[in-house]
Design a protein around this motif. Structure first.
Motif, PDB file in Angstrom:
ATOM      1  N   SER A 199       0.856  -1.179   0.000  1.00 29.46           N
ATOM      2  CA  SER A 199       0.000   0.000   0.000  1.00 29.46           C
ATOM      3  C   SER A 199       0.892   1.228   0.000  1.00 29.46           C
ATOM      4  O   SER A 199       1.847   1.303   0.776  1.00 29.46           O
ATOM      5  N   SER A 200       0.597   2.169  -0.873  1.00 33.62           N
ATOM      6  CA  SER A 200       1.361   3.416  -0.960  1.00 33.62           C
ATOM      7  C   SER A 200       0.431   4.607  -0.823  1.00 33.62           C
ATOM      8  O   SER A 200      -0.631   4.631  -1.432  1.00 33.62           O
ATOM      9  N   VAL A 201       0.878   5.575  -0.041  1.00 33.98           N
ATOM     10  CA  VAL A 201       0.144   6.826   0.110  1.00 33.98           C
ATOM     11  C   VAL A 201       1.110   7.963  -0.197  1.00 33.98           C
ATOM     12  O   VAL A 201       2.227   7.987   0.320  1.00 33.98           O
ATOM     13  N   VAL A 202       0.677   8.879  -1.030  1.00 39.34           N
ATOM     14  CA  VAL A 202       1.482  10.062  -1.368  1.00 39.34           C
ATOM     15  C   VAL A 202       0.655  11.300  -1.078  1.00 39.34           C
ATOM     16  O   VAL A 202      -0.511  11.386  -1.462  1.00 39.34           O
ATOM     17  N   ILE A 203       1.273  12.245  -0.389  1.00 37.05           N
ATOM     18  CA  ILE A 203       0.635  13.533  -0.111  1.00 37.05           C
ATOM     19  C   ILE A 203       1.490  14.619  -0.752  1.00 37.05           C
ATOM     20  O   ILE A 203       2.701  14.656  -0.556  1.00 37.05           O
ATOM     21  N   VAL A 204       0.850  15.477  -1.521  1.00 36.22           N
ATOM     22  CA  VAL A 204       1.518  16.630  -2.130  1.00 36.22           C
ATOM     23  C   VAL A 204       1.035  17.856  -1.368  1.00 36.22           C
ATOM     24  O   VAL A 204      -0.169  18.068  -1.213  1.00 36.22           O
ATOM     25  N   THR A 205       1.992  18.639  -0.864  1.00 39.47           N
ATOM     26  CA  THR A 205       1.656  19.834  -0.090  1.00 39.47           C
ATOM     27  C   THR A 205       2.370  21.043  -0.661  1.00 39.47           C
ATOM     28  O   THR A 205       3.342  20.904  -1.400  1.00 39.47           O
ATOM     29  N   GLY A 206       1.877  22.224  -0.265  1.00 42.33           N
ATOM     30  CA  GLY A 206       2.562  23.459  -0.612  1.00 42.33           C
ATOM     31  C   GLY A 206       3.888  23.490   0.121  1.00 42.33           C
ATOM     32  O   GLY A 206       3.973  23.049   1.270  1.00 42.33           O
ATOM     33  N   GLY A 207       4.909  23.964  -0.523  1.00 43.36           N
ATOM     34  CA  GLY A 207       6.242  23.991   0.077  1.00 43.36           C
ATOM     35  C   GLY A 207       6.474  25.256   0.861  1.00 43.36           C
ATOM     36  O   GLY A 207       5.928  25.453   1.934  1.00 43.36           O
TER      37      GLY A 207
END
Length: 173
Positions: free
Chosen positions: A127-135
């Motif tokens: 299982s893979s989870v990726v979160i993209v956030t503002g830097g």
């Protein structure tokens, strides 16, 4: 609002922009020879790491799953990225992260985006989870301004709360 307007080119620091998840059955990728072609889906360095892993099949499935989750998490951009633009690497403790290159690296930098990834292996699945956030903020004064704003709000709340007597719900008076 007085003064010149400043426009951020990316989301505020830490703001979630995208979330991607992928669940991969390890046995589905074991015989997938196309995944093992250098430069197609994985970089040569990724393939070397996968081949030397304790469980190459789990590592292959983990890399595949992580990249699937990454491309699900990235906001639509109208740009072309390649699977090898996102290289899955591990730090000295084994924690995964992506090393972006090419057009993907340019996109992440231009929009000030950060990527976090988590992998879990269990019962023949990955299982893979990726979160993209503002830097980071485009305005270097924003973090200190935000800090000052939060401190002011906290002080105001404390002043109000000092004036309001605490009452426990349902407690006899």
């Amino acid at each position: 609002m007085d003064g010149p307007r400043r426009q951020l080119t990316g989301p505020p620091a830490g703001a979630p922009v995208g979330l991607g998840h992928d669940l991969q059955l390890v046995s589905e990728v074991e015989g997938a020879s196309a995944l093992k072609e250098p430069g197609v889906f994985f970089t040569p360095a990724e393939l070397r790491r996968i081949a030397s892993a304790t469980s190459p099949a789990e590592s292959l499935a983990g890399g595949f799953s992580a990249k699937e989750a990454l491309f699900k998490a990235l906001p639509a951009a109208g740009e072309t990225w390649f699977w090898t633009d996102a290289e899955l690497v591990h730090d000295r403790h084994g924690a995964p992260r992506f090393h972006a290159r090419g057009p993907l690296a340019d996109h992440l930098a231009r929009h000030r985006l950060r990527v976090s990834v988590s992998l879990s292996h269990s019962g023949g699945f990955v299982s893979s989870v990726v979160i993209v956030t503002g830097g980071t903020s485009a305005d270097p004064r924003l973090p200190s301004t935000l800090h000052t704003f939060r401190r002011t709000i906290r002080r105001g709340i404390r002043r109000v709360l000092r004036r309001v007597p605490a009452q426990t719900a349902g407690a006899p008076q």
